[in-house]
Design a protein around this motif. Structure first.
Motif, short mmCIF file in Angstrom:
data_model
loop_
_atom_site.label_atom_id
_atom_site.label_comp_id
_atom_site.label_asym_id
_atom_site.label_seq_id
_atom_site.Cartn_x
_atom_site.Cartn_y
_atom_site.Cartn_z
N GLU A 1 -9.83 1.59 5.55
CA GLU A 1 -9.44 1.48 4.14
C GLU A 1 -10.61 1.00 3.30
N GLU B 1 0.84 -1.21 0.00
CA GLU B 1 0.00 0.00 0.00
C GLU B 1 0.87 1.25 0.00
N HIS C 1 -0.08 2.24 9.79
CA HIS C 1 0.83 1.14 9.46
C HIS C 1 1.99 1.09 10.46
N HIS D 1 -8.05 -0.43 11.22
CA HIS D 1 -7.37 0.18 10.07
C HIS D 1 -7.93 -0.39 8.76
FE LIG Z 1 -3.23 -0.36 5.20
#
Ligand SMILES: [Fe+2]
Length: 154
Positions: free
Chosen positions: A114, A52, A77, A110
């Motif tokens: 996304e 990503e 992240h 998370h």
């Molecule tokens: Fe991610």
């Protein structure tokens, strides 16, 4: 295949890993068991985050800028990676288990952001052929072969 589709597919595999690890938590009786689970998550989530960071996010940066949602995603992240490092470096079983649960929780949150926000933005902001081109970069990165070798015999 579009980059957003392949990343969703990776999320599917990682959800299966989260469930497997969470189901195994009651049987983790030694610190080393928890550390192994943390190291497995660090390796798999780390490679997903790098894809990503290096393929999708740079393509969105001209429109979104380096801050805003991309900054949030990159910071998350790093937060997940740090939480998993804490699992691997934990000094006690209880501390490691707490960090492992925390890491899986923030990774799930998370992923939800996304899926609900960022991937939709990507599909609106990038043309279909650009999403496909990024998907081809994903294939090259993941298998080291490239689509050319997968689709055309030598
Ligand atoms: Fe991610």
């Amino acid at each position: 295949m579009q980059i957003t589709q392949v990343l969703l597919g990776e999320h599917g595999v990682l959800y299966a890993l989260f469930e497997h690890i969470e189901a195994g938590i009651p049987k983790m009786e030694a610190l080393a068991d928890v550390q192994r689970a943390g190291a497995t998550l660090a390796a798999t989530l780390g490679s997903h985050a790098r894809i990503e960071n290096e393929i999708l996010f740079p393509a969105l940066e001209p429109q979104l800028g380096p801050n805003g949602p991309l900054r949030v995603m990159r910071d998350e992240h790093d937060e997940i990676e740090a939480a998993l490092e804490d699992v691997v470096n934990a000094a006690s079983l209880d501390a490691a288990l707490g960090q492992l649960r925390h890491a899986v929780r923030i990774a799930r949150d998370h992923f939800a952001k996304e899926e609900q926000v960022l991937f939709g933005m990507a599909q609106q902001m990038l043309a279909a052929d650009e999403l496909d081109r990024l998907g081809a970069m994903w294939a090259e990165t993941r298998c080291g072969l490239g689509q050319r070798n997968l689709t055309r015999p030598a």
